[in-house]
Design a protein around this motif. Structure first.
Motif, PDB file in Angstrom:
ATOM      1  N   ALA A 217     -35.992 -44.116 137.096  1.00 11.76           N
ATOM      2  CA  ALA A 217     -34.854 -44.490 137.928  1.00 11.76           C
ATOM      3  C   ALA A 217     -35.321 -44.865 139.324  1.00 11.76           C
ATOM      4  CB  ALA A 217     -33.839 -43.347 138.003  1.00 11.76           C
ATOM      5  N   LEU A 218     -34.590 -45.802 139.912  1.00 10.44           N
ATOM      6  CA  LEU A 218     -34.824 -46.204 141.295  1.00 10.44           C
ATOM      7  C   LEU A 218     -33.453 -46.475 141.901  1.00 10.44           C
ATOM      8  CD1 LEU A 218     -37.211 -46.832 143.257  1.00 10.44           C
ATOM      9  CD2 LEU A 218     -36.906 -49.248 142.645  1.00 10.44           C
ATOM     10  N   PHE A 235     -34.668 -48.550 151.918  1.00 10.09           N
ATOM     11  CA  PHE A 235     -33.365 -48.016 151.538  1.00 10.09           C
ATOM     12  C   PHE A 235     -33.399 -47.230 150.224  1.00 10.09           C
ATOM     13  CE2 PHE A 235     -32.824 -51.817 154.103  1.00 10.09           C
ATOM     14  CZ  PHE A 235     -32.049 -51.311 155.148  1.00 10.09           C
ATOM     15  N   VAL A 236     -34.591 -46.922 149.726  1.00  8.87           N
ATOM     16  CA  VAL A 236     -34.712 -46.118 148.508  1.00  8.87           C
ATOM     17  C   VAL A 236     -34.288 -44.685 148.809  1.00  8.87           C
ATOM     18  CG1 VAL A 236     -36.310 -45.216 146.790  1.00  8.87           C
ATOM     19  CG2 VAL A 236     -36.495 -47.591 147.533  1.00  8.87           C
ATOM     20  N   ILE A 237     -33.565 -44.090 147.882  1.00 12.29           N
ATOM     21  CA  ILE A 237     -32.959 -42.775 148.101  1.00 12.29           C
ATOM     22  C   ILE A 237     -32.853 -42.076 146.749  1.00 12.29           C
ATOM     23  CG2 ILE A 237     -30.583 -43.578 147.759  1.00 12.29           C
ATOM     24  CD1 ILE A 237     -29.742 -41.895 150.167  1.00 12.29           C
ATOM     25  N   THR A 238     -32.597 -40.773 146.727  1.00  8.80           N
ATOM     26  CA  THR A 238     -32.410 -40.071 145.456  1.00  8.80           C
ATOM     27  C   THR A 238     -30.991 -40.291 144.939  1.00  8.80           C
ATOM     28  OG1 THR A 238     -31.645 -37.985 146.416  1.00  8.80           O
ATOM     29  CG2 THR A 238     -34.034 -38.281 146.177  1.00  8.80           C
ATOM     30  N   ARG A 260     -32.319 -33.282 136.429  1.00 12.24           N
ATOM     31  CA  ARG A 260     -32.937 -32.783 137.674  1.00 12.24           C
ATOM     32  C   ARG A 260     -34.167 -33.599 138.035  1.00 12.24           C
ATOM     33  NH1 ARG A 260     -31.357 -27.718 135.409  1.00 12.24           N
ATOM     34  NH2 ARG A 260     -33.387 -27.497 134.402  1.00 12.24           N
ATOM     35  N   GLN A 261     -34.950 -33.954 137.048  1.00 13.53           N
ATOM     36  CA  GLN A 261     -36.165 -34.732 137.288  1.00 13.53           C
ATOM     37  C   GLN A 261     -35.824 -36.153 137.727  1.00 13.53           C
ATOM     38  OE1 GLN A 261     -39.242 -33.661 137.229  1.00 13.53           O
ATOM     39  NE2 GLN A 261     -40.442 -35.557 137.268  1.00 13.53           N
ATOM     40  N   LEU A 262     -34.830 -36.752 137.082  1.00  9.53           N
ATOM     41  CA  LEU A 262     -34.502 -38.148 137.325  1.00  9.53           C
ATOM     42  C   LEU A 262     -33.750 -38.338 138.641  1.00  9.53           C
ATOM     43  CD1 LEU A 262     -34.709 -40.904 135.703  1.00  9.53           C
ATOM     44  CD2 LEU A 262     -32.298 -40.527 135.134  1.00  9.53           C
ATOM     45  N   GLU A 263     -32.849 -37.417 138.938  1.00  5.85           N
ATOM     46  CA  GLU A 263     -31.939 -37.612 140.057  1.00  5.85           C
ATOM     47  C   GLU A 263     -32.373 -36.919 141.340  1.00  5.85           C
ATOM     48  OE1 GLU A 263     -27.977 -36.581 138.919  1.00  5.85           O
ATOM     49  OE2 GLU A 263     -27.911 -38.014 137.255  1.00  5.85           O
ATOM     50  N   GLY A 264     -33.332 -36.000 141.243  1.00  3.92           N
ATOM     51  CA  GLY A 264     -33.644 -35.173 142.396  1.00  3.92           C
ATOM     52  C   GLY A 264     -34.804 -35.654 143.257  1.00  3.92           C
ATOM     53  N   LYS A 265     -35.505 -36.696 142.835  1.00  2.13           N
ATOM     54  CA  LYS A 265     -36.642 -37.159 143.639  1.00  2.13           C
ATOM     55  C   LYS A 265     -36.768 -38.673 143.561  1.00  2.13           C
ATOM     56  CE  LYS A 265     -40.359 -36.835 140.197  1.00  2.13           C
ATOM     57  NZ  LYS A 265     -41.715 -36.316 139.941  1.00  2.13           N
TER      58      LYS A 265
END
Length: 284
Positions: A217-218, A235-238, A260-265
């Motif tokens: 994910a990006l 502008f990249v963000i979690t 948690r892995q995909l959305e948290g970092k």
């Protein structure tokens, strides 16, 4: 005699009403089941959920050719738009439609004329070019429905946002073969700051997902007040941060450990973001 006739007539009406109610329930159930199947095809891991304790996040799902819209009758614009972009051999654009269409499914009579002399562009969420290339003429025409449009500042819409849309369809989709996209606005508390009926956002997010056993994910969050030539990477963000700003829960069917892995970092590796971050847009 007359009393018995009245009772008989009332009994017939009651039976007819019950049969009619059963018919409505069955037809509604079949429609919802069919719509659920279509939504699953157009979304990944479910459509975004909203927090029931915040009435501003309420939305209803509108289905179009190639994309779904989470439509807010409170804000009179989409809260999210979701679509899939697949690699296309020999992609080519189609003639751009020459006007925007009102959508009867909205409670508000929103038209393209609302934006005249407002200082805001009619910004697409499901992009014209990508819809035309991947989903054909019907998808492109649906992208010109006013339920897919939101107020965007010109330097965002015509420069930075356009550069991101271009990178997605021209670089990320060929790289991965298929990319799932969820995109939409972010608001402040100025509920009455409107263009016509539509509330003016303070920024916009775009979440890109490459499905698989280990999905990638990006995510981006861009404010309205940009100059247009900033690097995309700035502008990249979690996804967690976008959820906090919007009150939406993206990909609700995703297993908790993967979520948690995909959305948290933030994980930029593998996207080739460096090659497109500062590249001028198609229309600059």
């Amino acid at each position: 005699m007359a009393r018995r006739q009245r009772r008989g007539l009332l009994g017939q009406l009651a039976r007819s009403s019950r049969i009619g109610l059963i018919f409505v329930v069955v037809i509604s159930g079949l429609w919802y089941w069919h719509e659920g199947g279509v939504r699953d095809q157009l979304s990944w891991m479910g459509v975004p959920d909203w927090q029931w304790n915040d009435w501003r996040g309420w939305n209803r799902v509108l289905r179009n050719d190639g994309f779904l819209v989470g439509w807010s009758d409170v804000r009179a614009e989409p809260l999210w738009v979701g679509y899939t972009l697949n690699r296309v051999d020999n992609p080519h654009s189609l003639p751009r439609p020459d006007h925007f269409q009102s959508d009867w499914r909205s409670l508000w009579p929103i038209s393209g004329d609302d934006y005249a002399r407002s200082g805001y562009d009619r910004g697409h969420l499901a992009p014209n070019y990508a819809m035309a290339v991947v989903h054909g003429r019907e998808g492109q025409l649906d992208s010109f429905l006013m339920t897919n449009i939101t107020p965007q500042r010109p330097k965002l819409n015509r420069q930075l946002w356009q550069r991101l849309e271009e990178a997605v369809i021209d670089d990320f989709v060929p790289r991965f073969g298929s990319v799932r996209v969820v995109t939409g606005p972010v608001f402040d508390d100025q509920l009455l700051h409107r263009v016509g009926f539509s509330q003016v956002p303070v920024g916009f997010y775009k979440i890109l997902v490459v499905p698989g056993k280990t999905p990638k994910a990006l995510a981006f969050l861009m404010p309205q007040d940009v100059t247009g030539d900033e690097p995309l990477a700035r502008f990249v963000i979690t996804i967690d941060e976008i959820e906090a700003r919007t009150g939406l829960d993206f990909f609700p069917q995703l297993a908790d450990p993967i979520e948690r892995q995909l959305e948290g970092k933030v994980e930029k590796s593998g996207w080739g973001l460096e090659a497109v971050s500062t590249r001028p847009g198609r229309y600059q």
